[in-house]
Structure formats: structure tokens, C-alpha cells
Design a protein around this motif. Sequence first.
Motif, PDB file in Angstrom:
ATOM      1  N   ARG A   1     109.275 125.150  89.839  1.00 62.64           N
ATOM      2  CA  ARG A   1     108.032 125.119  89.078  1.00 62.64           C
ATOM      3  C   ARG A   1     108.048 124.023  88.023  1.00 62.64           C
ATOM      4  NH1 ARG A   1     104.655 129.941  88.336  1.00 62.64           N
ATOM      5  NH2 ARG A   1     104.838 131.091  90.259  1.00 62.64           N
ATOM      6  N   PRO A   2     106.877 123.490  87.701  1.00 68.03           N
ATOM      7  CA  PRO A   2     106.842 122.497  86.626  1.00 68.03           C
ATOM      8  C   PRO A   2     107.228 123.142  85.296  1.00 68.03           C
ATOM      9  CG  PRO A   2     104.624 123.153  87.259  1.00 68.03           C
ATOM     10  CD  PRO A   2     105.557 123.771  88.257  1.00 68.03           C
ATOM     11  N   ALA A   3     107.866 122.369  84.433  1.00 68.77           N
ATOM     12  CA  ALA A   3     108.352 122.916  83.171  1.00 68.77           C
ATOM     13  C   ALA A   3     107.268 122.942  82.095  1.00 68.77           C
ATOM     14  CB  ALA A   3     109.543 122.099  82.685  1.00 68.77           C
TER      15      ALA A   3
ATOM     16  N   VAL B   1      95.884 107.855  76.295  1.00 68.11           N
ATOM     17  CA  VAL B   1      97.033 106.992  76.033  1.00 68.11           C
ATOM     18  C   VAL B   1      98.330 107.721  76.405  1.00 68.11           C
ATOM     19  CG1 VAL B   1      97.691 107.407  73.602  1.00 68.11           C
ATOM     20  CG2 VAL B   1      97.661 105.105  74.491  1.00 68.11           C
ATOM     21  N   ASP B   2      98.359 109.037  76.211  1.00 69.02           N
ATOM     22  CA  ASP B   2      99.541 109.813  76.610  1.00 69.02           C
ATOM     23  C   ASP B   2      99.702 109.796  78.132  1.00 69.02           C
ATOM     24  OD1 ASP B   2     100.144 110.368  73.998  1.00 69.02           O
ATOM     25  OD2 ASP B   2      99.354 112.413  74.021  1.00 69.02           O
ATOM     26  N   LEU B   3      98.592 109.903  78.858  1.00 69.66           N
ATOM     27  CA  LEU B   3      98.660 109.853  80.330  1.00 69.66           C
ATOM     28  C   LEU B   3      99.135 108.476  80.795  1.00 69.66           C
ATOM     29  CD1 LEU B   3      95.427 111.805  81.405  1.00 69.66           C
ATOM     30  CD2 LEU B   3      97.799 112.540  81.662  1.00 69.66           C
ATOM     31  N   ALA B   4      98.590 107.414  80.166  1.00 73.04           N
ATOM     32  CA  ALA B   4      98.989 106.056  80.542  1.00 73.04           C
ATOM     33  C   ALA B   4     100.488 105.852  80.287  1.00 73.04           C
ATOM     34  CB  ALA B   4      98.166 105.034  79.766  1.00 73.04           C
ATOM     35  N   THR B   5     100.957 106.325  79.136  1.00 73.43           N
ATOM     36  CA  THR B   5     102.380 106.191  78.792  1.00 73.43           C
ATOM     37  C   THR B   5     103.239 106.981  79.770  1.00 73.43           C
ATOM     38  OG1 THR B   5     101.717 106.029  76.482  1.00 73.43           O
ATOM     39  CG2 THR B   5     104.043 106.414  76.893  1.00 73.43           C
ATOM     40  N   ALA B   6     102.789 108.188  80.122  1.00 72.60           N
ATOM     41  CA  ALA B   6     103.543 109.035  81.060  1.00 72.60           C
ATOM     42  C   ALA B   6     103.685 108.332  82.408  1.00 72.60           C
ATOM     43  CB  ALA B   6     102.831 110.371  81.240  1.00 72.60           C
ATOM     44  N   LEU B   7     102.583 107.766  82.906  1.00 69.38           N
ATOM     45  CA  LEU B   7     102.614 107.143  84.238  1.00 69.38           C
ATOM     46  C   LEU B   7     103.496 105.905  84.246  1.00 69.38           C
ATOM     47  CD1 LEU B   7      98.915 107.643  85.393  1.00 69.38           C
ATOM     48  CD2 LEU B   7     100.928 108.983  85.995  1.00 69.38           C
ATOM     49  N   ARG B   8     103.535 105.189  83.105  1.00 67.20           N
ATOM     50  CA  ARG B   8     104.402 104.005  83.030  1.00 67.20           C
ATOM     51  C   ARG B   8     105.881 104.380  83.083  1.00 67.20           C
ATOM     52  NH1 ARG B   8     100.646 101.694  79.471  1.00 67.20           N
ATOM     53  NH2 ARG B   8     101.766 102.481  77.666  1.00 67.20           N
ATOM     54  N   LYS B   9     106.192 105.632  82.739  1.00 65.36           N
ATOM     55  CA  LYS B   9     107.589 106.077  82.768  1.00 65.36           C
ATOM     56  C   LYS B   9     108.061 106.370  84.197  1.00 65.36           C
ATOM     57  CE  LYS B   9     107.501 108.383  78.255  1.00 65.36           C
ATOM     58  NZ  LYS B   9     108.585 107.701  77.526  1.00 65.36           N
TER      59      LYS B   9
ATOM     60  N   PHE C   1      97.599 120.800  82.838  1.00 62.92           N
ATOM     61  CA  PHE C   1      98.308 120.460  81.611  1.00 62.92           C
ATOM     62  C   PHE C   1      97.381 120.725  80.426  1.00 62.92           C
ATOM     63  CE2 PHE C   1     100.568 117.567  84.552  1.00 62.92           C
ATOM     64  CZ  PHE C   1     101.885 117.820  84.175  1.00 62.92           C
ATOM     65  N   SER C   2      97.954 121.001  79.265  1.00 60.45           N
ATOM     66  CA  SER C   2      97.111 121.082  78.077  1.00 60.45           C
ATOM     67  C   SER C   2      97.059 119.685  77.450  1.00 60.45           C
ATOM     68  CB  SER C   2      97.659 122.116  77.091  1.00 60.45           C
ATOM     69  OG  SER C   2      98.725 121.568  76.369  1.00 60.45           O
TER      70      SER C   2
ATOM     71  N   TYR D   1     104.662 115.169  80.640  1.00 59.48           N
ATOM     72  CA  TYR D   1     103.913 114.903  81.886  1.00 59.48           C
ATOM     73  C   TYR D   1     104.873 114.263  82.891  1.00 59.48           C
ATOM     74  CZ  TYR D   1      99.290 115.002  79.439  1.00 59.48           C
ATOM     75  OH  TYR D   1      98.163 115.337  78.738  1.00 59.48           O
ATOM     76  N   ALA D   2     105.592 113.229  82.416  1.00 58.90           N
ATOM     77  CA  ALA D   2     106.443 112.443  83.312  1.00 58.90           C
ATOM     78  C   ALA D   2     107.526 113.304  83.951  1.00 58.90           C
ATOM     79  CB  ALA D   2     107.065 111.274  82.551  1.00 58.90           C
ATOM     80  N   ALA D   3     107.990 114.323  83.216  1.00 57.34           N
ATOM     81  CA  ALA D   3     109.035 115.194  83.760  1.00 57.34           C
ATOM     82  C   ALA D   3     108.490 116.055  84.895  1.00 57.34           C
ATOM     83  CB  ALA D   3     109.599 116.079  82.649  1.00 57.34           C
ATOM     84  N   ASP D   4     107.230 116.463  84.803  1.00 61.62           N
ATOM     85  CA  ASP D   4     106.660 117.384  85.792  1.00 61.62           C
ATOM     86  C   ASP D   4     106.067 116.686  87.010  1.00 61.62           C
ATOM     87  OD1 ASP D   4     107.320 119.633  84.450  1.00 61.62           O
ATOM     88  OD2 ASP D   4     105.278 120.220  83.898  1.00 61.62           O
TER      89      ASP D   4
END
Lengths: 152, 206
Positions: B29-31, B85-93, B182-183, B191-194
Amino acid sequence: MRRLFVLAGVVVLLAATGLFIWYAASEEPTGPQLAIRDAYIPRPASPDVAAAYFTVTNRGDEDDTLQSVRASVAGEVMMHRNTGSRMEMVTSVRVPADGELSFSRGELHVMLDGVTRPLQVGDSVELVVRFEQSGEMRVRVPVRPIDYRPAA
Amino acid sequence: MSWARRLAIAACVLLLAACGSSRDDPQDRPANATTLDRPYELPHVLLTDTDGRRVDLRDVVRDKPLTLMYFGYTHCPDVCPTTMVDLATALRKLDPELRRRIGVAFVTTDPWRDTPARLKQWLSAFDPSFLGFTGRYADIRRAAKASAVGMIEPKRTSGNYEVSHSAWIPVFERDGRARVTFSSGTLPEDYAADLPTLLTAAAGRS
């Protein structure tokens, strides 16, 4: 000999207690003592709307209240609190004695509406923050990269 | 640092440790994302993309194994840009191979002011690959409702233009269903972990 040591100990202890009482009694009430730190504006994605964040610290022994924020760069400046799916307008916020008030992403923010010029990284904006007790404070707020967050 | 915060951090560390030890859980499951008891099903609604083309939102999510969907507006100063911006940063990871299997769709809750051109310009500040959609308010509301995103019609009283945004980012799969959400306060690293886990789960279903 041993009795002498005990006596010396008691004397030192009494002196220390006296000093402490004297010091505590000499502390005058300070009232609120405010400072603003970690102010920033993330480079806005929108041409006319921006958000400002900062922390107000109060090292004094009395609360103060933030009553308004002004900025010459914006038509209107409002304080908003996030309530999950909408923003609630806030007209005043308490700055607790010996504590702090934080404006931070996703929680409490200052909205700059009707921004009159493009804000780029490296620019800065002056905010005039008015407090009930401490009066007006001016703070220069730098524009930071869009993904900027201050170090925790 | 307050004691409450120290305690919260300690609790998080313990929680993370607990998650780490259950890695071999067959469910995997996602964390950080919330698993939905009943998946959201996206309705067929016709919206307009940032190039002015009419598209069915169901076709939009069919394009990628995962599509993160957010309902917000470009005059939003805080939560919407922070979420983007959090989504963009997550995807770049993510590894580029995983990254290109994930889309982000931003649907405006303020179609009166958010034109396709404005949406395009706004989204390009975060990631030029992010898709933007506007349309009839009733259609947008129907799509939002299916994602359990409540919307309040903007009130246009003088000096007070109130628009709502979503507190959630449902993750849609090609079949038009979101099984997790996600919240909006989720951190990029969370995000990047899941997302790799969610991609694997989606691949197992298709």
C-alpha cells in the motif's frame, strides 16, 4: 573541617538564592517585543496575484495583535486562513507573548491582489505590517523561486 | 521547537519505522496517499484544454497510467500554486522512465476568469507538461463531485470573490477510476515515495 564545608555550602546557596530573587524582582514588564523574520514571496505563477509569508516573533511578556498589512505593489492586501477547501478572510491575528505567529504555505498567508508589476526572483516588495500595540513595522520581502520554502 | 512538535516528529519517525518494517506486505500500500473504500469514477464531461480543444475528461486520464487531478484556480495565492509546485518537484524526483507515465491535470473551479490562455501561462510556471482545463461550471462541478471535491460557486460581491479549491488530489488510472487520493498538504518527497508503488499497482490492473 567537614562542618566548615557544610557552612560554606549553605552560604553559597543563600547567596545564589538572594541573587536570583534580586534578578527576578528587577525584571520590568516589557510589553510586546516584536521582530519579523523569514519573510518571502514565492515568485508568483499568476500575473496579478501573489502570497507573502513571514514569522512574527514576540520576545516580550504581553500579546500583540496583527491588524493589517499594506503593500504599495498590490491593489488589495488580505490575510487568509486555509480551511481545507476554501479560504477564510482573517481580520486580525494574535501574536502571543513569548511566542510567535507564522504565515506559512497552506495555512495562513497574506494575499497580494491586483499586483501592479511583474515580480521576479531577486525583486523585493515592502510590506507595512500594523500591530495594535507596537504600531507599524516595515519589512522588505524578497521574491524567491516558486518552490522556495524557508529551512525548518 | 515546542514539545508538541517534538512529539509529533517522534511519532512520525516511529510511524516511518513501522512502515519500513512492513515493506514485504503483499498489498504494498502507498505510505502517504489515502486508499479509498470505493473508487471515484470520473464522469464523461466535455471540457476545453489550454489550446482550445474540446476533450472528454475520461479520455484525458486514459492517456497515461496515472493522472493526478487537481481542482483549483489561478487567482488562488496559496494552496493552488503550492500544490502545483509540490507536484512538479515530486515528479522531478522520479526516474524519467516513471515520470513520463504520470500526468497532471488541473481543472479550474473559476471558469469565468480562467481562460485557456491564462491556464496555459499559469501552468507553465510549474511544469509545461501539466494539462489545464476549463469549461461550463456545471460540467466542472460534476467532475469535481465525482472526486468528492466540494465546489462553491464563486460569489461575485464587490471586493470579495470567493472561489473554492480542492483539498485532495485523486490519482486516476486509465479506466477513469481513482483508487487513492493525496491530500493537498502532501510534501514532494511523500508523493515521490508513493508514485512508483501506485504505478506498479495500476500496471497490475491493466
